[in-house]
Structure formats: structure tokens, C-alpha cells
Design an enzyme around this catalytic site. Structure first.
Site, PDB file in Angstrom:
ATOM      1  N   GLY A  82      15.580 -31.652  44.957  1.00 19.79           N
ATOM      2  CA  GLY A  82      15.504 -33.004  44.413  1.00 19.79           C
ATOM      3  C   GLY A  82      16.512 -33.888  45.115  1.00 19.79           C
ATOM      4  CE  LYS A  83      20.786 -35.787  48.556  1.00 24.77           C
ATOM      5  NZ  LYS A  83      21.511 -34.528  48.851  1.00 24.77           N
TER       6      LYS A  83
END
Ligand code: NAD
Length: 411
Positions: free
Chosen positions: A101-102
Site C-alpha cells: 500500500g502507499k
């Protein structure tokens, strides 16, 4: 190059080496979910400024999404998706049960006051709240976000739930459920991997010279741990320049000097960052920023071993050249994974409400990093003459594909 295109090229390259089905490659190029959010913030002068934020979730097949949140004027959709994809591979290389994720907000945080930054963080958290959670997606610090920002995210999420939820973020202050050993984890992981490289090449760390670009969190702890392991750190730099002493630098004294003077300069013989990169050392550790070894300066690099502590310090063209010239280039997705490994420990401790001492954190980190290094080397040996980056990518891809197969998505 657009980071998303670069991430797709790396994926295609590794996929081709293992003859991966085209439909799986196409599936993996696309993130599971990306949200773009509008963040209205009341500024100190009474105006309302509207910022744009993102959270990308690349592949949740092996567990909840995990990845940092950055505050930077260049944040955009393609960048967060690419960074999320790299997190998927990094978590799979070290075999921890997370997907990539980011997130980020397009903002110059240096122009915001502390209270504006807090309001921005709380509003951004509220906006992405429907897709985050300790079982769903666990943010962490990244560029220009720190443990103070993590504490605000945890508070906002906890207020919404009605009880304290420490497992919503990692990289928190220890007093709020952060983990001991988290601060030093990335640098310590870099040192462990460097030691394993030396072992693989039949050398002893105490006979090797090391130059480190960057003396921030990662550079300092890598230098400290490596010198404790017996290596001779002969050069270190920061954004203002570097210092060199072929007899070896006293890292603790250098740290104190930097704290006092704001830079490593004048602690020993001054050198430039370009000179540091071209020193005739055994090991070069770029631990500052991306794209520092490029096609323009790669011919000057004399180190035998390069360990990527920063994200993306070696460009693909430079890596091809180094592959012929160096003994080994250790890729970032392996070398700097210590941070996400201890983030994993932080999350586990938060969920169990049972906290480990630092010794346990460090010894479990050691175990996971050594195992990941061995797995990457085994994969590299299986293919013969391939880049260590390709071997790490193949290892990660195989783990992700296995999960897709077992879950029946690509049976
Ligand atoms: P930091 O801000 O603490 O330190 C960065 C250091 O690099 C500073 O000493 C700074 O002076 C120096 N620097 C900046 N520009 C430079 C330049 N042009 N030449 C030489 N030195 C320069 O950052 P950090 O947390 O140590 O992160 C360093 C790198 O490691 C980044 O690429 C980051 O994405 C990556 N990384 C960090 C972590 C982590 O846990 N902190 C985890 C994985 C990857």
C-alpha cells in the site's frame, strides 16, 4: 521515467524469466484499489485550502496492505500506485503477511505550520478511513511524515472507533504502542544484509572498507551497526558533502559532531558526494535519495559491492553496467526491508497488546533478514547469471502467485 511505467517494466522482466501467464501479469499491473480524496484544511489565516490525497492498495492477496504516507508536492496517482506495487514485492521478499500500500498528500509540508499539518493529517485520515484499518490497511511514515503524524492518525482513527486502536499505524511513538528497535530497524537490516554478502563472498567484514552516502536515519544506523560488526567505515556524507578517513571514522563521535554542527563536514578530510561515490572502497551504501548512480557517473564507481539502502538509488541503465563490473548489487526491496519487518513486529505487538524487549525485536529481525537473503541467493543460483534485483523480484512474484493460485483466483 514515470515510476508506474518503471514498476511495470520490472514486473514484466521478472515475469518473463519465469514464463508467468500473461493474464496474471496484467492482473498484477493493476492495483486492487486507489482512492483520491479532497482535503479541505482551514489555514492559520482563516482561508480554506483544498489539498489532494491518495491511498493506493496494490495487492492484498497475502494479507492487509502496508505502506507509508508521504507529504510532498510531487505526489500523484502513478507514483503512489508504483510505490504500493514495490511494497507488495518488498513484503513478499521478506515473507511477511502483507500486501503493498502507499498513500500521500500533494503538499509542501515545509510551508505549513504545525497546527495546519495536524488539521491536514486528521482530515486526510478521515477521508481514507473507509479503506484503512488494522485488518485492512496499515499506514506508516514516509517522506516528511514522522511519529508525530502517526500519532495524529492513530488518534483520529481511534476517536472514530470509540477506543484506542494502536494497530492502525506503525512507526508510532513507543508510548502509544510503537515498537522498540523500529527507529534503527532499516539501518540494522542494511548492516545484516551487508554482513551476509561478505560471508557469501568468503570475506570478513573486518577486512572491508565501507562508504555510506547519507547520514540520516538509515545511513547512521547502518554505519553504527556495521562498525559494531567490525567493518571500517571510511567515508560518510550528507546533503552538504562528505568526510573521509582511510583509518576508519568513529561513528558515534561523528554523530555528535553532526548534531552540534548540522553536518558531517570538517570531522575529517572533506570530500564531495561525487567523490564519495567514486571512492575505491569494497562496499558502497547509497542511503540518501533515489537516482544517485546514473549512466553519467556509473563509470567512476569503483566499489565491488553496492547495497541499496535508499529506495531506487541506482538507475536501470547504471545497474546494467554495474552488473558487469561489480561483484554484487543488492536491491532495495531486500536491503532496506528491515523497516517494514519491524513495522510488522509493531503491528503484531499492538494486536496482542504484548510488547517485546529490544533484544527480541533485533533477534527476530536478524532471523527474517538472513532468511530472506538466503532465499534470494537460492533463487539467483537457480537462474545463473541474473541480477540480484531480478532474483528478488522472482522470489516475491512466486510467493504472490502461489497465494493467487491457492485462493483460487488463478487456479
Ligand atoms: P533521512 O531524511 O533521515 O536522511 C537522509 C540523509 O540523506 C540525510 O543525511 C541527508 O542530508 C542526506 N542527503 C539528502 N540529499 C542528499 C544528497 N543529494 N547527497 C547526499 N546525501 C544527501 O532519511 P532516511 O529515513 O534515512 O531515508 C534514506 C533513504 O532510505 C530514502 O531513500 C528512504 O526512502 C529510504 N528508506 C528509509 C526507510 C526508513 O525506515 N527510514 C525504510 C526504507 C527505505
Amino acid at each position: 521515467m514515470n515510476p508506474y511505467e518503471m514498476a511495470c517494466i520490472q514486473l514484466e522482466r521478472a515475469a518473463e524469466m519465469i514464463n508467468l501467464r500473461e493474464d496474471i501479469v496484467e492482473y498484477l499491473k493493476v492495483p486492487d484499489r486507489v482512492i483520491e480524496v479532497k482535503i479541505p484544511v482551514k489555514m492559520d489565516d482563516g482561508r480554506i485550502e483544498v489539498f489532494t490525497g491518495y491511498r493506493a492498495q496494490h495487492c492484498g492477496i497475502r494479507g492487509p496492505y502496508k505502506g507509508g504516507i508521504r507529504y510532498h508536492p510531487n505526489v500523484n496517482r502513478d507514483e503512489v500506485v508504483a510505490l504500493a506495487m514495490w511494497m507488495t514485492w518488498k513484503c513478499a521478499v521478506v515473507n511477511i503477511p502483507f500486501g503493498g500500500g502507499k498513500g500521500g498528500v500533494r503538499v509542501d509540508p515545509k510551508k505549513l505550520s504545525e497546527s495546519e499539518l495536524e488539521r491536514l493529517t486528521r482530515r486526510y485520515t478521515a477521508a481514507i478511513l473507509p479503506i484503512i484499518g488494522p485488518e485492512r490497511d496499515i499506514p506508516a511514515p514516509d517522506l516528511y511524515t514522522d511519529e508525530r503524524v502517526m500519532a495524529w492518525i492513530m488518534d483520529t482513527y481511534s476517536v472514530y472507533r470509540g477506543y484506542a486502536v494502536p494497530g492502525i499505524v506503525t512507526g508510532k511513538p513507543v508510548e502509544l504502542g510503537g515498537s522498540l528497535g523500529r527507529k534503527s530497524a532499516t539501518g540494522r537490516g542494511v548492516a545484516i544484509i551487508t554482513r551476509e554478502v561478505a560471508k557469501l563472498l568468503g570475506e570478513e567484514l573486518k577486512n572491508l572498507t565501507v562508504a555510506i552516502q547519507g547520514f540520516g536515519n538509515v545511513g547512521y544506523y547502518a554505519a553504527k551497526t556495521l562498525s559494531e560488526m567490525g567493518a571500517k567505515i571510511v567515508a560518510v556524507s550528507d546533503s552538504k558533502g562528505g568526510v573521509l578517513n582511510w583509518e576508519g571514522l568513529d561513528i558515534e563521535a561523528l554523530f555528535e559532531h553532526k548534531k552540534r554542527s548540522g553536518s558531517v563536514l570538517n570531522f575529517a578530510e572533506n570530500i564531495t558526494n561525487e567523490e564519495l561515490l567514486s571512492l575505491d572502497v569494497d562496499i558502497l551504501i547509497p542511503a540518501a535519495i533515489e537516482n544517485v548512480i546514473t549512466k553519467d557517473n556509473v563509470r567512476d564507481v569503483k566499489a565491488r559491492i553496492i547495497v541499496e539502502a535508499a529506495n531506487g538509488p541506482v538507475t536501470p541503465e547504471a545497474e546494467e553496467y554495474l552488473d558487469k563490473k561489480c561483484e554484487l548489487v543488492v536491491p532495495d526491496i531486500l536491503a532496506n526491508a528491515g523497516g517494514v519487518v519491524v513495522s510488522y513486529f509493531e503491528w503484531v505487538q499492538d494486536l496482542e497488546r504484548y510488547f517485546w524487549d529490544e533484544e527480541r525485536v533485533n533477534s527476530e529481525l536478524e532471523r527474517i533478514m538472513v532468511r530472506a537473503f538466503e532465499d534470494v541467493v537460492k533463487t539467483k543460483n537457480e537462474f545463473g547469471e541474473i541480477l540480484m534485483r531480478d532474483a528478488a523480484m522472482i522470489l516475491a512474484l512466486r510467493r504472490v502467485v502461489k497465494a493467487l493460485e491457492l485462493r483460487g483466483i488463478f487456479p
